[in-house]
Structure formats: structure tokens, C-alpha cells
Design an enzyme around this catalytic site. Sequence first.
Site, short mmCIF file in Angstrom:
data_model
loop_
_atom_site.label_atom_id
_atom_site.label_comp_id
_atom_site.label_asym_id
_atom_site.label_seq_id
_atom_site.Cartn_x
_atom_site.Cartn_y
_atom_site.Cartn_z
N HIS A 53 31.31 30.34 42.74
CA HIS A 53 30.09 29.60 42.47
C HIS A 53 30.36 28.34 41.64
CE1 HIS A 53 25.72 29.13 41.71
NE2 HIS A 53 26.09 28.74 40.52
N HIS A 104 20.10 29.57 44.66
CA HIS A 104 20.02 30.71 43.74
C HIS A 104 19.76 31.95 44.59
CE1 HIS A 104 19.24 31.70 39.29
NE2 HIS A 104 20.38 31.06 39.39
#
Length: 745
Positions: A53, A104
Site C-alpha cells: 500500500h 480505501h
Amino acid sequence: MDTVATATEDAGREQPWADLGLKADEYQQIRQILGRRPTSSELAMYSVMWSEHCSYKSSKVHLKQFSEIPQETPVGKMLAGIGENAGVLDIGQGYAVTFKVESHNHPSYVEPYQGAATGVGGIVRDILAMGARPVAVMDPLRFGPLDADDTHRVLPGIVAGVGGYGNCLGLPNIGGEAVFDETYLGNPLVNALCIGVLRHEDLHLAKASGAGNQVILYGARTGGDGIGGVSVLASETFDADGPAKRPSVQVGDPFMEKLLIECTLEIFAAGLVAGIQDLGGAGLSCATSELASAGDGGMHVELDKVPLRDSTLAPEEILMSESQERMMAVVEPDDVAAFLAICAKWEVEAVVIGEVTDTGRLHIDWHGERVVDVPPRSVAHDGPTYHRPFARPAWQDALQADAAEALARPSTGDELRDTLLRLVASPNLCDKSWITDQYDRYVRGDTVLSQPSDSGMIRVDDRTNLGVSVSTDCNGRFAKLDPYTGAQLALAESYRNVATGGAVPLAISDCLNFGSPEDPDVMWQFAEACRGLKDACLELGIPVTGGNVSLYNQTGETAILPTPVVAVLGVIEDVTRRTPSAWSAAGETVVLLGESREELSGSEWAHVVHGHLGGLPPRVDLAAERSLAELLHEAVGLVTSAHDLSDGGLAQTLAEAGMRHDVGVSVRLPGDAFLGLFAESAARCVVTVAPGDLERLTALAARHEVPLAVLGETGGSDLVVEGEFSVPLAEVRAAWTATLPAVLG
């Protein structure tokens, strides 16, 4: 406590590097960088910062090709681009606009409301950190089948989270998408975009420069929420006597964020900031290492000065916490008192936790003991780079050979009518107001266009009416059929949507959502999508300002459809002269711009009617897209409406444009009526003009070499395809609006 001294003395101590998501070779690389084993605090920092990420370790070899694109836009230069918190574009009149889209996804599956809410909060702080006032948000969403139990679990919470956080911040939500497909079951996509406005001189960058400058942490207190949210939950491995698992999803407080926004903007206006960074993914680990790495290279932090919501937090947990609504600023010593005074005025807690140094090291102490001593660039920027294997999937040829053009088609007028009603009621084409009505679209008073228009539009200056337009788009089915072409079609549709409103497309931000990078098939899709975006941007002459990569969106062996969401931002000199997406008067001439072809593969018709996915996606013609956009810009004030053709083809466009103001339409379709209604060829839109203006439009289209066909005229209360069928708009509306309320309540 595990200090640098003890890490040097007991080099053989076992550490939970695997539990933190690190690979064996990555752990050895950390030991080589430090010349010893890492402390537990250093291990925590490297594990979150080297996660997929944060480090983009599987994707950056492909993303670097975006730097080949010239950093100029059709109206000016890019003031900040890839590598910053968000891209910043000159839009004229001394104004700049910053925008970015991020994901997200995984947190929103675990805890839908907070996952989606903190996705909005995080992207807003990215925009704020550039020196801009956030002015609007958008949310492209993807869900599993509408009738699936897990969709019923995640969708209401995600929508409520997006709306709840954005509404409390007072930010209009002006667009996005809601798409349903079985591959997103268990892997919903929550992509969040924010737009901000600033003057050129207000631009701020994330760097810590000037030895002796003070490092101030301000905003919410640090808690146990979000620890390991970007890698794994592993806080219990640090200390067997400490708290067990912490929640991996952050908890948002939009009212604190609103105070943080106003406080930060006043601090900017007072000229008190030398560098600034928001705290999002990886929290303090990210903010300290990135600020130091981008500045003079040194920083000293006293971690025990960090205000805590939970006094039991260990230093490792403080460094990993992703608690929301926090910012870090670098401030000259003489400005600290004024900085703290503004924070106090806004009731925002602020503490000096360290200073910039010239050591070239990031030093972090805990109650006088050194727990971190690292080269900051090794944490923030010099993590692993993977050249993951990728290859065209063995099944790709068979998939492309299974063309939808061979499927059984409706042949009578009644069958065409039934097909139209079935498609407008399908989950991907139906009315989305069940979702969008939970968002405030008009707060702040500068919203010009929003759902269900082709694009969102915001007024930037109420004196000159300068504005910007934004659209987000992606058809994952097209990307599955051909990821290179599919990514270009996503860009083309977003580009076209911005152009239909009369704006000039300037630049893109992307959110690349894919399955596991450890699967060569997925990595091939990702590599092809990146190549497609780069080539398209080069041909269209627009840069990539930044974006986000989200990988591991996969359940077992089932990856999501490759979903390269592309956001295009455009500028419009006068928002009062924008072109609406739907006609509002009878007696106007309806015109189709662009070339229609027999292109049904990947279409909504094939998906809804036949449950089919196969063949080749529509052809991309970027020169035609640019010509169409230039025509639409020149035709502002001449055309009375403009609506792009995309999902659902001409039938969906006629239905949406007619229902907007309850004004019917009658069209004559040359050739095959089915293809004319449901094929999804790109580079097309429907416009309307007053009858006396058709000659001018025809001449304009000829000059731009855009094909033009007169279809019919507006009026009445029905949607009429002459020689085939007629259906009342009221019946179309009943089908279009019933779907989501019937399933979701």
C-alpha cells in the site's frame, strides 16, 4: 524496551518480521541497511512503509513510465505532480487546483462505515496538505451483485460513511459511480477523490528543511485504531503483556477534521509553515520519514511527547497507528508561538515533538532512549522494488474470441422496447439517487453540475465564474477483455464527460484497482493498463498528476475485474455558460456526433440480457475523442445540451436526457435499430440545438471532422423510435427508479 543499543548487543534475537508482512529477503535487506537487527520500533516502521500500500513495490516499475508524459496541460503548467500528496494544476487567473483519487477498499470491507468515512477524510487531508481549501469530493464505488447478502451488508454502511463524513465537513459530493459485478463480492472498491483550490503562491510541499526548525504534531490524539491497517494486525507480537489486537480500521471524527481544515488554512495564511504532511496510511512512520527524506534528510523526534488517547500504547504502536485527523508541520522557531496560538483558537491540540537536523538520520527517542536510528530515505523511498513476472493469460485469446456480436438479438419493436426497459432498470444503469441523495451536493453554494450530470462542476471564483469540471470512469468488463484498451476507454469516457459540459480536459489522476500482483495474469493486466494510460495521455497531451494503486483485491482464485478508475479534471472559463447534460425544451433538433459501429462485446446489453463477457471492447480512437472535445468546447452556447454515449448506448442516453426534465424525444435510426440503440462505440455524444442552429453545428462538425447524424427532435411525453416502438417516459422512469429501493429499502 527495545532500543538501538540493545538491538546492537543482541543481534540474534528473533523478531516477528513475517507476522508484520515482511518477506525474509526484505528483513535481511533492513539488517544490511542498518548494519544490525532493527529495533521493534524500526521493524514496525519498515513493515508499514514497505507494505504494498505504501511502497508500491510491485507497481512502481510500471508507474515510472508516467514520467515520460510532458508535465504541461492544455492551458498551463503543472505546479506539482507525481510524488507529492496530490497534483496541482495552473487553471489561470492566478488560481491552481489540486485533485487526487485514492482507494480505501480493504478497510471498507472489514468495517464499511468507518472504512469509507476515513477514506474521505484521508484524501481531504492530502488536498489540504498542498495548501488548498478542499471544495468537493467524489466517490467511485464498486459492489458485488445487488441481490447478494454481503452487498446488503457493505453497501449501506459504505454509502452512509461517504455521506456522513463528507456532509459533516461541509463538502459537496458532485459525482462518482456505483457499479455492480460478481467479482467485487468480498472485494468492494471504495475510491475517494477530493478537489482543492488555492492561489499559486499558497502552494505547500511535504519536506522538512532547515536545521533547528521545529516539528509540530497537531490534530486528534493518537489511539490504537488503525494499527497495521496498511499491512497486518500484529501489535500483540511486540509485547505479550500489552494489549491484544487493536482494530485495523481507523475511526473518523469529521468534526475534528473540519477544525483541522480551518486551523491549517489560517496557519497557511499567516505564513507559518515551512513544510507539512498529513498523517494517513502508516501514520507517524510515514510523516516523519517522508518529511525528513524530502527535506535536508535529518529529524529528531521525542515520541513520548505525542498526545495519546490510550496511555498503554507502546512506541511501536504509536508509530504504526493510523488514527485520523492528524497533521505534521515544520515550523521556524520564531513562528512556533503564533502557530500554537492559532491551534488553540481552533481548539486543535498541538505539540512540538522534535526538530529538523542536519544529521541525515531519522532519530526517534522514547523517554530518553533511542528506539529509531535510520536513514529516512531507506524507509520512505528506497524500499524493495519487485519485477514481478507477468504474461498474457492463456485464457485471453479464448475470451476475446467469444464475441457478443454473435448473441441472439431482439428483432421486433416490442422486443426492443422490452430490452430498453430491462436495461434502464438494471443495477448498473438504474437511478442511483438512493445513494446520491445521502450526499449533500450543494453545500458551499458553488456546485454547478452534479449527479446525474455527465460530470461534476464547481465554481472557483464567484467574480469571474472560473470553474473546474471532474469526472471518474471505468468499465471493468472492457478492461478484462483488453486491459490496454480498457484503460484507454476509461480515460476516454472521463475525458468526454468533462468535455460535454464545455470544459477543456487538463490532466488525470488514477486509482488502479487490481487483484494479486503475485498472479502473472493480474500483473499483465496491470502492466497493460499502465501502458495504455501512458500512450493515451501522450496522444491527448494531458499529464498524470498522481494517483493510487490498490492490489490484492481478490478472493481465493477470483480477482476483481481489472478496474483502472480514471479521473479527468478540466477547466471552464465561465460556469454560467456550461452545457447541461439534458434537453429541457420541446422542438429542438437531436443530433448524434461521432461514428457508430457494431460494438457489443462487454456491453451492458450482453451483461444484463445474456450474462456474457467475451470479445473485444469498443475501438479506441483518441484523435476522434480530442476532435469531439474541441467541437464541444467551441459549441458552448450553440448546443442546448450534450450527453455522452457510454454504458447502455444511445438508448440509455435518450432515456436519461428525456427523464431529466420530462421532455420526450422522437428519433429515426438509420440501419439496424438494435445496434443503433445498444452498441457502445466510443467517441460519441448526443447534442441538441435550436432548429435554426443546425446549419452552424453541421459546419462546425465538418471543420473538426466529427461525423454528424440528425436523429429527430424533442417533445411530447414519450420516447419514440420511429418504425419500432414508443414508450411513455413515465414508464421508463418507473422502471429506472424502482431497482435500488426495491432491494435496499
